[in-house]
Design an enzyme around this catalytic site. Structure first.
Site, PDB file in Angstrom:
ATOM      1  N   PHE A  13       4.460  -8.286  -3.837  1.00  0.00           N
ATOM      2  CA  PHE A  13       4.682  -7.095  -2.337  1.00  0.00           C
ATOM      3  C   PHE A  13       5.469  -7.960  -1.203  1.00  0.00           C
ATOM      4  O   PHE A  13       6.048  -7.623  -0.575  1.00  0.00           O
ATOM      5  CB  PHE A  13       4.516  -5.727  -1.936  1.00  0.00           C
ATOM      6  CG  PHE A  13       5.226  -4.682  -1.490  1.00  0.00           C
ATOM      7  CD1 PHE A  13       6.179  -4.719  -1.405  1.00  0.00           C
ATOM      8  CD2 PHE A  13       4.509  -4.456  -0.383  1.00  0.00           C
ATOM      9  CE1 PHE A  13       7.728  -3.845  -0.590  1.00  0.00           C
ATOM     10  CE2 PHE A  13       5.386  -2.977   0.523  1.00  0.00           C
ATOM     11  CZ  PHE A  13       6.574  -3.168   0.668  1.00  0.00           C
ATOM     12  N   VAL A  14       4.194  -7.859  -0.279  1.00  0.00           N
ATOM     13  CA  VAL A  14       4.676  -8.368   1.280  1.00  0.00           C
ATOM     14  C   VAL A  14       4.835  -9.631   1.247  1.00  0.00           C
ATOM     15  O   VAL A  14       5.417  -9.975   1.934  1.00  0.00           O
ATOM     16  CB  VAL A  14       3.237  -8.241   2.277  1.00  0.00           C
ATOM     17  CG1 VAL A  14       3.396  -8.569   3.275  1.00  0.00           C
ATOM     18  CG2 VAL A  14       2.672  -6.591   2.164  1.00  0.00           C
ATOM     19  N   SER A 112      -7.103  -4.622   7.227  1.00  0.00           N
ATOM     20  CA  SER A 112      -6.900  -3.977   7.257  1.00  0.00           C
ATOM     21  C   SER A 112      -7.486  -3.069   8.056  1.00  0.00           C
ATOM     22  O   SER A 112      -8.537  -2.697   8.594  1.00  0.00           O
ATOM     23  CB  SER A 112      -7.421  -3.216   5.478  1.00  0.00           C
ATOM     24  OG  SER A 112      -6.915  -2.222   5.193  1.00  0.00           O
ATOM     25  N   TYR A 135     -13.542  -2.407  -0.206  1.00  0.00           N
ATOM     26  CA  TYR A 135     -12.303  -3.069   0.669  1.00  0.00           C
ATOM     27  C   TYR A 135     -12.510  -3.132   1.240  1.00  0.00           C
ATOM     28  O   TYR A 135     -12.495  -4.330   1.722  1.00  0.00           O
ATOM     29  CB  TYR A 135     -10.509  -2.360  -0.238  1.00  0.00           C
ATOM     30  CG  TYR A 135      -9.867  -2.400   0.596  1.00  0.00           C
ATOM     31  CD1 TYR A 135      -9.290  -3.933   0.217  1.00  0.00           C
ATOM     32  CD2 TYR A 135      -8.338  -2.289   1.299  1.00  0.00           C
ATOM     33  CE1 TYR A 135      -8.157  -4.508   0.622  1.00  0.00           C
ATOM     34  CE2 TYR A 135      -8.445  -2.582   1.830  1.00  0.00           C
ATOM     35  CZ  TYR A 135      -8.203  -3.698   1.811  1.00  0.00           C
ATOM     36  OH  TYR A 135      -6.649  -4.645   2.663  1.00  0.00           O
ATOM     37  N   GLY A 185       9.629  16.618  -7.423  1.00  0.00           N
ATOM     38  CA  GLY A 185      10.491  17.846  -8.301  1.00  0.00           C
ATOM     39  C   GLY A 185       8.828  18.475  -8.472  1.00  0.00           C
ATOM     40  O   GLY A 185       8.509  19.692  -8.403  1.00  0.00           O
ATOM     41  N   LYS A 186       8.153  18.386  -9.099  1.00  0.00           N
ATOM     42  CA  LYS A 186       7.212  18.183  -9.456  1.00  0.00           C
ATOM     43  C   LYS A 186       5.517  18.330  -8.279  1.00  0.00           C
ATOM     44  O   LYS A 186       4.454  18.336  -8.595  1.00  0.00           O
ATOM     45  CB  LYS A 186       6.502  17.954 -10.984  1.00  0.00           C
ATOM     46  CG  LYS A 186       7.490  18.284 -11.962  1.00  0.00           C
ATOM     47  CD  LYS A 186       7.176  17.087 -13.225  1.00  0.00           C
ATOM     48  CE  LYS A 186       8.465  17.426 -13.888  1.00  0.00           C
ATOM     49  NZ  LYS A 186       8.202  16.428 -15.016  1.00  0.00           N
ATOM     50  N   TYR A 201       6.394   0.108   7.479  1.00  0.00           N
ATOM     51  CA  TYR A 201       7.281  -0.189   6.678  1.00  0.00           C
ATOM     52  C   TYR A 201       7.311  -1.642   6.667  1.00  0.00           C
ATOM     53  O   TYR A 201       7.508  -2.434   7.585  1.00  0.00           O
ATOM     54  CB  TYR A 201       8.761   0.207   7.095  1.00  0.00           C
ATOM     55  CG  TYR A 201       9.640  -0.687   6.635  1.00  0.00           C
ATOM     56  CD1 TYR A 201      10.306   0.804   4.898  1.00  0.00           C
ATOM     57  CD2 TYR A 201      10.727  -1.129   7.037  1.00  0.00           C
ATOM     58  CE1 TYR A 201      11.304  -0.189   4.231  1.00  0.00           C
ATOM     59  CE2 TYR A 201      12.050  -1.358   6.797  1.00  0.00           C
ATOM     60  CZ  TYR A 201      12.046  -1.202   4.766  1.00  0.00           C
ATOM     61  OH  TYR A 201      13.254  -1.139   4.278  1.00  0.00           O
ATOM     62  N   GLY A 203       9.793  -4.134   6.239  1.00  0.00           N
ATOM     63  CA  GLY A 203      10.058  -4.728   6.922  1.00  0.00           C
ATOM     64  C   GLY A 203       9.914  -4.834   8.486  1.00  0.00           C
ATOM     65  O   GLY A 203      10.016  -6.246   8.779  1.00  0.00           O
TER      66      GLY A 203
END
Length: 322
Positions: A13-14, A112, A135, A185-186, A201, A203
């Site tokens: 992802f990153v 992290s 981790y 909505g649950k 974020y 970006g």
């Protein structure tokens, strides 16, 4: 000066977002993504490699000017737990040795905020470390490897970024799962929902890494990365409903009952030998205060290109409002 860049662990992802960002720049001569997993988005830049394979890693780093180390074991449910230390700690040893063999002296490492532990009082970079899981412990041990290395390699430039939880378009981690539940909505709140959750974020995170490549070229530097303001869980519910135009129910479960449910799922996962999306660790993390100080990063001259609300809007519109 144009840089030849190696990203170790750039297929995720990153890494994919970082490659997108660097390809927009003018000071990049070449990019190689070294990863055990094939890149879906940037196939031509991918070379199969692993931080546990020092021989291949050394060959692939030939001609590189700067290394960005993203590779890590980071899920909550990695098994066996020794993988955290093999990849995150031994992988650091291998990376440094491969860099030295190629006379590379610049490294950016994504650690992290997990090194601080849970429910701490807005820790900054000098705050005592107190990791609570494998981790976080393995990330701190990787940083200790770098500290020891720098003692005898003072001419190197080592930059460490400690991001908080990262969210954004294409993410399938804890923030995505939380937002998916809210958007459905649950969603049921565990606890009062007033706990602050520092977030980043994607970006902005990749823009900060690019900033360090271009502007922070000497010394040993550690930065928390957190986008502000810090949302509470209630804020996340409110903004999600507002952006998606939905009325989100506000059902709340007491913390003790939520933890009991988490332990039940732990037992079920143990009996069935399956990895489940709910666990006591995830309930604990969900309800914890995870607020971190990012004054140092925000005083460095870096300006985040996106606000928190804009980042959340971009992710929600991409993932849940199509």
């Amino acid at each position: 000066m144009c840089m030849n860049v190696a990203i170790i662990g750039g297929s995720g992802f990153v890494g994919s977002k970082l490659i997108d960002k660097l390809l927009e720049g003018k000071d990049i001569a070449s990019i190689v993504n070294i990863d055990k997993n094939k890149s879906v988005k940037h196939v031509s830049l991918w070379r199969e490699g692993n931080v546990l394979d020092i021989e291949t890693l050394t060959k692939l780093l030939s001609g590189v000017d700067i290394v960005i180390l993203l590779a890590a074991e980071h899920r909550d449910d990695v098994s066996p737990t020794s993988l955290y230390y093999d990849v995150n700690v031994q992988g650091m040893h291998h990376t440094l040795a491969a860099m030295e063999a190629n006379s590379i002296k610049r490294l950016i490492f994504t650690s992290s905020v997990a090194v601080y532990g849970l429910d701490k009082d807005n820790p900054g970079e000098t705050f005592p470390v107190d990791p609570f899981n494998h981790y976080g412990i393995s990330k701190w041990q990787a940083e200790q490897v770098l500290q020891e290395w720098y003692v005898n390699h003072g001419d190197w430039n080592i930059n460490i970024v400690r991001p908080t939880v990262i969210f954004g378009e294409g993410n399938r981690g804890n923030v995505f799962n939380l937002l998916k539940q809210i958007a459905s909505g649950k969603f049921m709140m565990i606890g009062a929902g007033n706990n602050q959750k520092s977030m980043s974020y994607v970006g902005n995170v990749v823009a900060f890494i690019q900033f360090m490549m271009e502007e922070v070229k000497s010394g040993y530097n550690v930065y928390n990365y957190v986008d502000k303001p810090d949302f509470t869980t209630n804020d996340l519910v409110y903004h999600t409903g507002k952006i998606l135009g939905k009325n989100i129910p506000s059902v709340k479960i007491p913390y003790a009952i939520g933890m009991f449910g988490g332990y039940c799922f732990d037992l079920l996962a143990f009996v069935t030998r399956r990895k489940l999306s709910i666990s006591s660790v995830r309930v604990k993390k969900f309800c914890a205060v995870t607020k971190y100080d990012s004054t140092k990063a925000m005083s460095s001259g870096f300006l985040p290109p996106f606000s928190m609300e804009e980042g959340l809007r971009r992710m929600l519109n991409e993932e849940f409002n199509t």
